[in-house]
Design a protein around this motif. Structure first.
Motif, mmCIF file in Angstrom:
data_model
loop_
_atom_site.group_PDB
_atom_site.id
_atom_site.type_symbol
_atom_site.label_atom_id
_atom_site.label_comp_id
_atom_site.label_asym_id
_atom_site.label_seq_id
_atom_site.Cartn_x
_atom_site.Cartn_y
_atom_site.Cartn_z
ATOM 1 N N TYR A 275 0.842 -1.190 0.000
ATOM 2 C CA TYR A 275 0.000 0.000 0.000
ATOM 3 C C TYR A 275 0.876 1.238 0.000
ATOM 4 O O TYR A 275 1.878 1.307 0.697
ATOM 5 C CB TYR A 275 -0.938 -0.004 1.216
ATOM 6 C CG TYR A 275 -1.944 -1.112 1.126
ATOM 7 C CD1 TYR A 275 -3.092 -0.956 0.370
ATOM 8 C CD2 TYR A 275 -1.714 -2.336 1.739
ATOM 9 C CE1 TYR A 275 -4.010 -1.994 0.243
ATOM 10 C CE2 TYR A 275 -2.620 -3.382 1.614
ATOM 11 C CZ TYR A 275 -3.767 -3.191 0.867
ATOM 12 O OH TYR A 275 -4.661 -4.216 0.739
ATOM 13 N N ARG A 276 0.489 2.202 -0.809
ATOM 14 C CA ARG A 276 1.242 3.445 -0.918
ATOM 15 C C ARG A 276 0.470 4.533 -0.182
ATOM 16 O O ARG A 276 -0.264 5.290 -0.797
ATOM 17 C CB ARG A 276 1.436 3.797 -2.380
ATOM 18 C CG ARG A 276 2.190 2.720 -3.115
ATOM 19 C CD ARG A 276 2.230 2.972 -4.594
ATOM 20 N NE ARG A 276 3.350 2.242 -5.127
ATOM 21 C CZ ARG A 276 4.240 2.746 -5.950
ATOM 22 N NH1 ARG A 276 4.129 3.973 -6.364
ATOM 23 N NH2 ARG A 276 5.239 2.022 -6.374
ATOM 24 N N ASN A 277 0.661 4.595 1.138
ATOM 25 C CA ASN A 277 -0.139 5.559 1.894
ATOM 26 C C ASN A 277 0.691 6.471 2.787
ATOM 27 O O ASN A 277 0.180 7.046 3.723
ATOM 28 C CB ASN A 277 -1.225 4.832 2.704
ATOM 29 C CG ASN A 277 -0.678 3.655 3.466
ATOM 30 O OD1 ASN A 277 0.524 3.499 3.598
ATOM 31 N ND2 ASN A 277 -1.562 2.811 3.955
ATOM 32 N N ASP B 269 3.624 9.409 -0.846
ATOM 33 C CA ASP B 269 2.835 8.591 -1.778
ATOM 34 C C ASP B 269 1.501 9.258 -2.093
ATOM 35 O O ASP B 269 1.062 9.290 -3.244
ATOM 36 C CB ASP B 269 2.566 7.198 -1.196
ATOM 37 C CG ASP B 269 3.800 6.317 -1.186
ATOM 38 O OD1 ASP B 269 4.652 6.488 -2.068
ATOM 39 O OD2 ASP B 269 3.893 5.463 -0.294
ATOM 40 N N LYS B 270 0.855 9.802 -1.066
ATOM 41 C CA LYS B 270 -0.431 10.470 -1.267
ATOM 42 C C LYS B 270 -0.284 11.699 -2.155
ATOM 43 O O LYS B 270 -1.125 11.966 -3.015
ATOM 44 C CB LYS B 270 -1.049 10.853 0.079
ATOM 45 C CG LYS B 270 -1.542 9.652 0.854
ATOM 46 C CD LYS B 270 -2.051 10.033 2.221
ATOM 47 C CE LYS B 270 -2.454 8.793 3.004
ATOM 48 N NZ LYS B 270 -2.836 9.084 4.370
ATOM 49 N N ARG C 90 0.278 10.482 -5.673
ATOM 50 C CA ARG C 90 -0.997 9.977 -6.200
ATOM 51 C C ARG C 90 -1.891 11.111 -6.653
ATOM 52 O O ARG C 90 -2.554 11.031 -7.689
ATOM 53 C CB ARG C 90 -1.714 9.149 -5.126
ATOM 54 C CG ARG C 90 -1.582 7.693 -5.316
ATOM 55 C CD ARG C 90 -2.629 6.849 -4.660
ATOM 56 N NE ARG C 90 -3.222 7.337 -3.452
ATOM 57 C CZ ARG C 90 -2.816 7.049 -2.227
ATOM 58 N NH1 ARG C 90 -1.761 6.290 -2.047
ATOM 59 N NH2 ARG C 90 -3.450 7.492 -1.187
ATOM 60 N N ARG C 91 -1.914 12.170 -5.873
ATOM 61 C CA ARG C 91 -2.790 13.303 -6.183
ATOM 62 C C ARG C 91 -2.401 13.978 -7.498
ATOM 63 O O ARG C 91 -3.258 14.339 -8.294
ATOM 64 C CB ARG C 91 -2.719 14.307 -5.035
ATOM 65 C CG ARG C 91 -3.624 15.453 -5.218
ATOM 66 C CD ARG C 91 -3.556 16.379 -4.043
ATOM 67 N NE ARG C 91 -4.630 17.326 -4.151
ATOM 68 C CZ ARG C 91 -5.297 17.795 -3.143
ATOM 69 N NH1 ARG C 91 -5.002 17.401 -1.927
ATOM 70 N NH2 ARG C 91 -6.252 18.660 -3.321
ATOM 71 N N ASN D 71 -1.749 10.627 -10.454
ATOM 72 C CA ASN D 71 -2.748 9.574 -10.582
ATOM 73 C C ASN D 71 -2.127 8.170 -10.531
ATOM 74 O O ASN D 71 -2.402 7.330 -11.372
ATOM 75 C CB ASN D 71 -3.552 9.776 -11.874
ATOM 76 C CG ASN D 71 -4.861 9.016 -11.827
ATOM 77 O OD1 ASN D 71 -5.370 8.715 -10.758
ATOM 78 N ND2 ASN D 71 -5.395 8.709 -12.994
ATOM 79 N N THR D 72 -1.264 7.936 -9.539
ATOM 80 C CA THR D 72 -0.652 6.617 -9.368
ATOM 81 C C THR D 72 -1.574 5.740 -8.516
ATOM 82 O O THR D 72 -2.385 6.256 -7.752
ATOM 83 C CB THR D 72 0.732 6.723 -8.708
ATOM 84 O OG1 THR D 72 0.587 7.346 -7.435
ATOM 85 C CG2 THR D 72 1.689 7.530 -9.567
ATOM 86 N N PRO D 73 -1.446 4.433 -8.625
ATOM 87 C CA PRO D 73 -2.334 3.548 -7.866
ATOM 88 C C PRO D 73 -2.089 3.610 -6.358
ATOM 89 O O PRO D 73 -0.991 3.910 -5.900
ATOM 90 C CB PRO D 73 -2.012 2.163 -8.408
ATOM 91 C CG PRO D 73 -0.722 2.272 -9.107
ATOM 92 C CD PRO D 73 -0.532 3.707 -9.480
ATOM 93 N N GLU D 74 -3.130 3.308 -5.609
ATOM 94 C CA GLU D 74 -3.080 3.321 -4.142
ATOM 95 C C GLU D 74 -2.261 2.152 -3.606
ATOM 96 O O GLU D 74 -1.718 2.206 -2.520
ATOM 97 C CB GLU D 74 -4.503 3.228 -3.602
ATOM 98 C CG GLU D 74 -4.653 3.697 -2.190
ATOM 99 C CD GLU D 74 -6.107 3.791 -1.794
ATOM 100 O OE1 GLU D 74 -6.430 3.242 -0.721
ATOM 101 O OE2 GLU D 74 -6.909 4.384 -2.538
#
Length: 115
Positions: free
Chosen positions: A33-35, A39-40, A43-44, A47-50
């Motif tokens: 998990y990329r959290n 990472d967040k 992602r924002r 648009n990379t996967p969670e």
């Protein structure tokens, strides 16, 4: 000067709590998990996967399932040898490389076996 006589095969791999896994077919799939904050952010904007999934092959799957926080690398090599046989050769070289990849990606930690 640092001691160089510690045997790598005596270390005990321990799975990271940050990595989930499941069995698909006969092989293991690692789920990362990329959290983290970074990472967040990434992602924002990109648009990379969670989460990231990594499909392991037969040898990787056998190794991953043998990692229980108690067995050392040598003991894991014997499990791989028993299950896969000659197809795992050169076994120790492949196993050490794979363990180092897992460690470098923080999928496992290596601990000294308490003796």
């Amino acid at each position: 000067m640092k001691k160089k006589n510690e045997n790598f095969l005596e270390f005990v791999p321990v799975r990271s709590e940050k990595v989930d896994w499941e069995i698909k077919g006969e092989n293991v799939v690692l789920i990362v998990y990329r959290n983290s904050f970074i990472d967040k952010l990434v992602r924002r904007f990109f648009n990379t996967p969670e989460k990231m999934t990594i499909d392991l092959d037969e040898i990787g799957s056998t190794v991953w399932q043998a990692i229980d926080g108690k067995r050392n690398i040598y003991e894991i090599s014997q499990i791989v040898k028993m299950k896969i046989g000659k197809n795992a050769e050169p076994l120790l070289e492949r196993l050490i490389t794979f363990i180092n990849i897992l460690k470098n990606n923080d999928f496992i930690k290596l601990l000294k076996k308490k003796g």
